[in-house]
Design a protein around this motif. Structure first.
Motif, PDB file in Angstrom:
ATOM      1  N   ASP A 170    -111.776 -85.977  66.842  1.00 51.78           N
ATOM      2  CA  ASP A 170    -112.018 -86.879  65.706  1.00 51.78           C
ATOM      3  C   ASP A 170    -110.939 -86.617  64.662  1.00 51.78           C
ATOM      4  N   ASN A 171    -109.707 -87.043  65.002  1.00 48.68           N
ATOM      5  CA  ASN A 171    -108.564 -86.655  64.179  1.00 48.68           C
ATOM      6  C   ASN A 171    -108.207 -87.658  63.095  1.00 48.68           C
ATOM      7  N   GLU A 172    -108.972 -88.757  62.993  1.00 50.13           N
ATOM      8  CA  GLU A 172    -108.698 -89.716  61.920  1.00 50.13           C
ATOM      9  C   GLU A 172    -109.516 -89.301  60.706  1.00 50.13           C
ATOM     10  N   GLN A 173    -108.889 -88.529  59.834  1.00 53.09           N
ATOM     11  CA  GLN A 173    -109.603 -88.008  58.680  1.00 53.09           C
ATOM     12  C   GLN A 173    -108.927 -88.422  57.387  1.00 53.09           C
ATOM     13  N   THR A 174    -109.760 -88.694  56.415  1.00 49.53           N
ATOM     14  CA  THR A 174    -109.275 -88.952  55.064  1.00 49.53           C
ATOM     15  C   THR A 174    -109.975 -87.983  54.121  1.00 49.53           C
ATOM     16  N   ALA A 175    -109.387 -87.788  52.985  1.00 43.20           N
ATOM     17  CA  ALA A 175    -109.957 -86.878  51.996  1.00 43.20           C
ATOM     18  C   ALA A 175    -109.942 -87.539  50.632  1.00 43.20           C
ATOM     19  N   VAL A 176    -110.884 -87.130  49.809  1.00 43.61           N
ATOM     20  CA  VAL A 176    -110.957 -87.614  48.430  1.00 43.61           C
ATOM     21  C   VAL A 176    -110.330 -86.551  47.534  1.00 43.61           C
ATOM     22  N   LEU A 177    -109.454 -86.991  46.650  1.00 43.32           N
ATOM     23  CA  LEU A 177    -108.777 -86.065  45.742  1.00 43.32           C
ATOM     24  C   LEU A 177    -109.704 -85.706  44.582  1.00 43.32           C
ATOM     25  N   VAL A 178    -109.911 -84.387  44.391  1.00 44.59           N
ATOM     26  CA  VAL A 178    -110.779 -83.886  43.323  1.00 44.59           C
ATOM     27  C   VAL A 178    -109.996 -82.847  42.517  1.00 44.59           C
ATOM     28  N   PRO A 179    -109.929 -82.978  41.189  1.00 45.05           N
ATOM     29  CA  PRO A 179    -109.236 -81.963  40.376  1.00 45.05           C
ATOM     30  C   PRO A 179    -109.792 -80.563  40.644  1.00 45.05           C
ATOM     31  N   LEU A 180    -108.909 -79.588  40.675  1.00 44.47           N
ATOM     32  CA  LEU A 180    -109.311 -78.220  41.014  1.00 44.47           C
ATOM     33  C   LEU A 180    -110.333 -77.653  40.046  1.00 44.47           C
ATOM     34  N   ASN A 181    -110.242 -78.037  38.761  1.00 44.83           N
ATOM     35  CA  ASN A 181    -111.149 -77.455  37.774  1.00 44.83           C
ATOM     36  C   ASN A 181    -112.585 -77.970  37.897  1.00 44.83           C
ATOM     37  N   LEU A 182    -112.814 -78.935  38.812  1.00 49.23           N
ATOM     38  CA  LEU A 182    -114.168 -79.436  39.033  1.00 49.23           C
ATOM     39  C   LEU A 182    -114.891 -78.661  40.135  1.00 49.23           C
ATOM     40  N   LEU A 183    -114.145 -77.851  40.885  1.00 47.15           N
ATOM     41  CA  LEU A 183    -114.747 -77.091  41.979  1.00 47.15           C
ATOM     42  C   LEU A 183    -115.500 -75.875  41.442  1.00 47.15           C
ATOM     43  N   VAL A 184    -116.655 -75.626  42.034  1.00 50.36           N
ATOM     44  CA  VAL A 184    -117.462 -74.458  41.685  1.00 50.36           C
ATOM     45  C   VAL A 184    -117.518 -73.561  42.917  1.00 50.36           C
ATOM     46  N   ALA A 185    -116.963 -72.342  42.819  1.00 50.20           N
ATOM     47  CA  ALA A 185    -116.950 -71.411  43.954  1.00 50.20           C
ATOM     48  C   ALA A 185    -118.361 -70.915  44.238  1.00 50.20           C
ATOM     49  N   GLN A 186    -118.715 -70.841  45.527  1.00 54.87           N
ATOM     50  CA  GLN A 186    -120.018 -70.341  45.950  1.00 54.87           C
ATOM     51  C   GLN A 186    -119.912 -68.893  46.432  1.00 54.87           C
ATOM     52  N   GLU A 187    -121.020 -68.315  46.821  1.00 55.07           N
ATOM     53  CA  GLU A 187    -121.045 -66.906  47.216  1.00 55.07           C
ATOM     54  C   GLU A 187    -120.185 -66.645  48.434  1.00 55.07           C
ATOM     55  N   GLU A 188    -120.258 -67.522  49.437  1.00 55.61           N
ATOM     56  CA  GLU A 188    -119.492 -67.326  50.651  1.00 55.61           C
ATOM     57  C   GLU A 188    -118.044 -67.731  50.419  1.00 55.61           C
ATOM     58  N   GLN A 189    -117.133 -66.899  50.923  1.00 55.58           N
ATOM     59  CA  GLN A 189    -115.712 -67.128  50.710  1.00 55.58           C
ATOM     60  C   GLN A 189    -115.292 -68.476  51.293  1.00 55.58           C
ATOM     61  N   GLY A 190    -114.570 -69.268  50.496  1.00 52.75           N
ATOM     62  CA  GLY A 190    -114.067 -70.548  50.959  1.00 52.75           C
ATOM     63  C   GLY A 190    -115.043 -71.690  50.783  1.00 52.75           C
ATOM     64  N   ASP A 191    -116.264 -71.422  50.273  1.00 55.89           N
ATOM     65  CA  ASP A 191    -117.260 -72.469  50.055  1.00 55.89           C
ATOM     66  C   ASP A 191    -117.236 -72.919  48.598  1.00 55.89           C
ATOM     67  N   PHE A 192    -117.322 -74.248  48.408  1.00 54.21           N
ATOM     68  CA  PHE A 192    -117.276 -74.813  47.060  1.00 54.21           C
ATOM     69  C   PHE A 192    -118.341 -75.891  46.909  1.00 54.21           C
ATOM     70  N   SER A 193    -118.647 -76.184  45.647  1.00 57.18           N
ATOM     71  CA  SER A 193    -119.550 -77.279  45.303  1.00 57.18           C
ATOM     72  C   SER A 193    -118.960 -78.032  44.114  1.00 57.18           C
ATOM     73  N   VAL A 194    -119.517 -79.205  43.844  1.00 54.89           N
ATOM     74  CA  VAL A 194    -119.169 -79.954  42.628  1.00 54.89           C
ATOM     75  C   VAL A 194    -120.470 -80.419  41.987  1.00 54.89           C
ATOM     76  N   TRP A 195    -120.409 -80.675  40.693  1.00 58.90           N
ATOM     77  CA  TRP A 195    -121.554 -81.248  39.985  1.00 58.90           C
ATOM     78  C   TRP A 195    -121.377 -82.767  39.950  1.00 58.90           C
ATOM     79  N   LYS A 196    -122.319 -83.465  40.579  1.00 54.11           N
ATOM     80  CA  LYS A 196    -122.310 -84.918  40.576  1.00 54.11           C
ATOM     81  C   LYS A 196    -123.301 -85.455  39.544  1.00 54.11           C
ATOM     82  N   VAL A 197    -123.097 -86.719  39.165  1.00 57.19           N
ATOM     83  CA  VAL A 197    -124.094 -87.431  38.364  1.00 57.19           C
ATOM     84  C   VAL A 197    -124.956 -88.208  39.352  1.00 57.19           C
ATOM     85  N   ASP A 198    -126.258 -87.883  39.447  1.00 53.50           N
ATOM     86  CA  ASP A 198    -127.104 -88.571  40.422  1.00 53.50           C
ATOM     87  C   ASP A 198    -127.568 -89.922  39.895  1.00 53.50           C
ATOM     88  N   GLU A 199    -128.376 -90.615  40.677  1.00 49.78           N
ATOM     89  CA  GLU A 199    -128.804 -91.975  40.323  1.00 49.78           C
ATOM     90  C   GLU A 199    -129.606 -92.033  39.034  1.00 49.78           C
TER      91      GLU A 199
END
Length: 352
Positions: A271-300
């Protein structure tokens, strides 16, 4: 009694006037937001890895004793059969000399006992005692000979000294690690990866055909590598999954613990047809596990929602997120440390 009743009634009346059931008004947090509006086609996945040695081997003495002066140091190259460390054997050699004398004496006494027994001049119990003493002294001598033989640590293969855990003239116990060496003709790069990446590997006809390019910033050099192994379950040490790549060529100057960037062309995946969404680095929140991140979204409902994301790589413009964020998602860009799941928010511009 009437006065007591009157005072009690008054107290109840006053307590009703000062009720604690006041409703506290919840103050929302005012935040800035960012709307995800840039989608980028990606051709490779990149991971941050660390070099690890092949065949790291701890070395120890079979018997305890006092070390002589150490002449090796961390980073030294050694050859198979080379003496790396020696115990002080002066006391052992004296014990061996005494044991030899006792063994020789016991042998002489036993030979004499055999002659006396044949003539009927020695009882069976006395004969057995001398025989047992001869066997015991022989064993004691043999044990000390083995200790002398193993009073040295010899390199089991050509390699490099990784760590030294002892000092010159230190008393060391049997089995206590003195130092470790590793083979320097093979170098691995360990990479923490996500469960989604492991699932992509499992879909390949032969995951071990996966190729990568390893960039070592410290040497400003790229190396070809191939997948060596990957974990089917999370690894406790890194609290996640692990992929190990083996460099195709020997890199003797590449030391364990060196940071390396591992790039994988996604054309190798099904499944090599991949696209990515560009997100500013300062919006990423590092999680406990190395290499894992989250973002804060505005829900409905207009509240804060913490969402896990999968980052393909990072660039000067931001992080390329391949899962967890879609075009049009509104992400919270400020006050991140003050947010909680479901927290009511207001936007700085005043618009919902």
């Amino acid at each position: 009694m009437k006065k007591l009743i009157l005072v009690s009634s008054l107290a109840l009346t006053l307590s009703g006037c000062f009720s604690n059931d006041e409703t506290k008004e919840i103050t929302p947090i005012f935040v800035n937001t960012y709307t995800a509006d840039q989608q980028i086609a990606i051709s490779e996945r990149t991971f941050q890895g660390t070099t690890v040695p092949a065949d790291m081997t701890p070395l120890a003495f079979r018997h305890g004793g006092k070390l002589e002066r150490l002449t090796i140091k961390s980073g030294d190259r050694v050859t198979k059969g080379e003496v790396l460390a020696t115990l002080d054997t002066a006391k052992l050699k004296q014990q061996l000399q005494d044991a030899k004398a006792q063994r020789d004496l016991a042998n002489s006494q036993f030979k004499r006992a055999e002659t006396l027994k044949s003539k009927g001049m020695l009882s069976a119990s006395e004969y057995d005692e001398l025989k047992a003493n001869q066997q015991l002294t022989a064993i004691q001598y043999k044990v000390l000979m083995q200790e002398l033989k193993h009073s040295q640590i010899i390199a089991p293969f050509d390699g490099v000294v990784a760590t030294i855990d002892v000092e010159s003239y230190q008393n060391i116990s049997s089995g206590e690690t003195a130092f470790s060496i590793y083979k320097n003709d093979v170098i691995y790069v360990d990479v923490p990866v996500s469960e989604a990446f492991i699932e992509q590997l499992k879909k390949l006809d032969d995951p071990y055909d996966l190729k990568a390019e390893v960039h070592v910033k410290a040497l400003n050099t790229n190396y070809e590598a191939k997948l060596k192994l990957f974990s089917a379950e999370p690894v406790a040490e890194i609290k996640g999954y692990l992929a190990r790549f083996e460099l195709k060529q020997s890199v003797r100057q590449l030391l364990p613990g060196t940071s390396a960037l591992v790039a994988i062309n996604i054309d190798q995946f099904k499944d090599n047809e991949q696209t990515a969404v560009l997100v500013p680095l300062n919006l990423l929140v590092a999680q406990e596990e190395q290499g894992d991140f989250s973002v804060w979204k505005v829900d409905e409902s207009g509240s804060a929602e913490l969402t896990e994301v999968l980052v393909s790589t990072t660039t000067a413009k931001g992080a390329l997120v391949i899962d967890g964020v879609q075009l049009g998602d509104r992400l919270i860009a400020s006050q991140l440390s003050k947010l909680t799941q479901g927290k009511e928010i207001q936007f700085v511009d005043g618009h919902q």
